[in-house]
Design a protein around this motif. Structure first.
Motif, PDB file in Angstrom:
ATOM      1  N   LYS A   7       0.832  -1.200   0.000  1.00 44.64           N
ATOM      2  CA  LYS A   7       0.000   0.000   0.000  1.00 44.64           C
ATOM      3  C   LYS A   7       0.866   1.249   0.000  1.00 44.64           C
ATOM      4  O   LYS A   7       1.835   1.340   0.752  1.00 44.64           O
ATOM      5  N   PHE A  18     -16.833  -1.407   0.205  1.00 46.14           N
ATOM      6  CA  PHE A  18     -15.641  -1.556   1.030  1.00 46.14           C
ATOM      7  C   PHE A  18     -15.969  -2.122   2.402  1.00 46.14           C
ATOM      8  O   PHE A  18     -15.242  -2.950   2.935  1.00 46.14           O
ATOM      9  N   THR A  19     -17.057  -1.625   2.988  1.00 43.56           N
ATOM     10  CA  THR A  19     -17.280  -1.862   4.413  1.00 43.56           C
ATOM     11  C   THR A  19     -18.526  -2.670   4.741  1.00 43.56           C
ATOM     12  O   THR A  19     -18.671  -3.128   5.869  1.00 43.56           O
ATOM     13  N   GLU A  69     -11.262  -7.776  -2.102  1.00 43.84           N
ATOM     14  CA  GLU A  69     -10.165  -8.577  -1.566  1.00 43.84           C
ATOM     15  C   GLU A  69      -9.110  -8.826  -2.645  1.00 43.84           C
ATOM     16  O   GLU A  69      -9.429  -9.116  -3.796  1.00 43.84           O
ATOM     17  N   ILE A  99      -9.352   2.849   5.286  1.00 45.65           N
ATOM     18  CA  ILE A  99      -9.145   1.975   4.131  1.00 45.65           C
ATOM     19  C   ILE A  99      -7.841   2.314   3.414  1.00 45.65           C
ATOM     20  O   ILE A  99      -7.119   1.439   2.943  1.00 45.65           O
ATOM     21  N   ASP A 124      -4.879   1.523   6.601  1.00 49.44           N
ATOM     22  CA  ASP A 124      -4.797   0.263   7.353  1.00 49.44           C
ATOM     23  C   ASP A 124      -4.251  -0.867   6.486  1.00 49.44           C
ATOM     24  O   ASP A 124      -4.563  -0.960   5.294  1.00 49.44           O
ATOM     25  N   THR A 182      -4.873  -4.070   7.011  1.00 50.09           N
ATOM     26  CA  THR A 182      -5.811  -5.195   6.951  1.00 50.09           C
ATOM     27  C   THR A 182      -7.223  -4.672   6.718  1.00 50.09           C
ATOM     28  O   THR A 182      -7.516  -3.498   6.965  1.00 50.09           O
ATOM     29  N   ILE A 183      -8.085  -5.553   6.250  1.00 49.56           N
ATOM     30  CA  ILE A 183      -9.478  -5.205   6.012  1.00 49.56           C
ATOM     31  C   ILE A 183     -10.340  -6.410   6.351  1.00 49.56           C
ATOM     32  O   ILE A 183      -9.944  -7.555   6.117  1.00 49.56           O
ATOM     33  N   THR A 205     -10.242 -11.652   8.288  1.00 46.08           N
ATOM     34  CA  THR A 205      -9.355 -10.507   8.108  1.00 46.08           C
ATOM     35  C   THR A 205      -8.398 -10.808   6.970  1.00 46.08           C
ATOM     36  O   THR A 205      -7.767 -11.866   6.945  1.00 46.08           O
ATOM     37  N   GLU A 264      -5.367  -9.133   4.070  1.00 47.74           N
ATOM     38  CA  GLU A 264      -4.394  -8.065   3.852  1.00 47.74           C
ATOM     39  C   GLU A 264      -5.021  -7.000   2.952  1.00 47.74           C
ATOM     40  O   GLU A 264      -5.647  -7.313   1.940  1.00 47.74           O
ATOM     41  N   ASN A 265      -4.863  -5.753   3.333  1.00 44.90           N
ATOM     42  CA  ASN A 265      -5.416  -4.634   2.562  1.00 44.90           C
ATOM     43  C   ASN A 265      -4.303  -4.056   1.691  1.00 44.90           C
ATOM     44  O   ASN A 265      -3.386  -3.407   2.185  1.00 44.90           O
TER      45      ASN A 265
END
Length: 279
Positions: free
Chosen positions: A67, A107-108, A116, A143, A146, A148-149, A160, A162-163
């Motif tokens: 990221k 996203f949420t 993903e 988003i 972070d 992770t997501i 969970t 990896e973001n």
């Protein structure tokens, strides 16, 4: 298909490489029209912004699975080339991109597995989160930064992941999101109307047709090579150029309390007598 990373056989990755191959040499002529679009329209002629954008894209391509923790906001009128710009990035990362997200729930919310393992996402005129731009800013800050997501997939337990998303917003709004005074996560570009598809600029249809036709296999392979070879060793994505557009967003994002503090900064700086406060 999942394969192990050579450096560590205990780690698995879904990254299978890019769609376009790297060439031995670069034909810059076939890239010039796209570079001109970035510099003249997207960066509005600002050399700092232009270089940052090229570095940001190169960083994205050279670091799959990582990221940048910095998003790009593109403000501007419809039909000036914003989508023509991001369509190219989406194509380069086509196996790992979401090119048209219009609702933050993707996203949420429930069933958000579409994001993903995506390294690039485009938020196109994203709808407000709970009708609050501050809410959008809070959620998007998480988003963007972070690592992770939480993924919700139908008929599957929450997990969970990896973001790895790197994000570009596209908007026609004057105030698409609220920004903190010390924001370190957004490059805000007030895109310039150089060419536009509209009744008033019918002659520009030919320009955009030529631009689209230039997006050939040869173009993508040369651009991929350019981005893979670009030296970004000194590039830090979170060292973002300040733009007038970002200053304006920060100013209109201030709360009444912020305004009071700024208006009376010198008094607060040296202290206000308690007797004055009690008046």
């Amino acid at each position: 298909m999942i394969e192990s990373i050579d450096e560590d056989p205990k780690i698995l990755t879904v990254f299978q490489g890019y769609k376009y191959k790297k060439l031995d040499t670069i034909d810059y002529e076939c890239l010039q029209m796209y570079f001109d679009l970035i510099k003249e329209t997207i960066a509005a002629g600002d050399e700092r912004v232009y270089e940052y954008i090229l570095n940001w894209i190169a960083w994205l391509i050279q670091n799959p699975g990582k990221k940048s923790r910095a998003a790009i906001v593109l403000q501007g009128r419809q039909g000036i080339g914003k989508n023509r710009f991001i369509d190219v990035i989406a194509e380069l990362t086509s196996r790992y991109s979401c090119s048209n997200i219009t609702n933050i729930v993707e996203f949420t919310g429930r069933f958000n597995s579409v994001v993903e393992n995506k390294m690039f996402a485009v938020l196109n005129e994203i709808m407000n989160y709970n009708d609050s731009k501050k809410g959008v800013a809070t959620v998007m800050k998480s988003i963007i930064s972070d690592l992770t997501i939480r993924i919700n997939e139908k008929n599957q337990p929450r997990r969970t992941a990896e973001n790895v998303m790197n994000i570009i917003y596209i908007t026609n709004a004057d105030m698409p999101v609220q920004l903190d005074t010390d924001d370190r996560h957004h490059l805000v570009c007030a895109c310039k109307t150089v060419h536009q598809v509209s009744e008033e600029h019918k002659e520009d249809v030919e320009y955009f047709n030529e631009l689209s036709q230039s997006y050939t296999q040869e173009f993508y392979e040369n651009l991929m090579t350019f981005l893979l070879e670009r030296d970004i060793s000194q590039f830090n994505p979170t060292l973002i150029p300040m733009t007038e557009a970002k200053k304006q967003l920060i100013n209109v994002s201030r709360s009444p309390i912020d305004d009071v503090i700024m208006e009376h900064y010198e008094q607060f700086k040296y202290g206000i007598p308690i007797a004055l406060v009690n008046q």
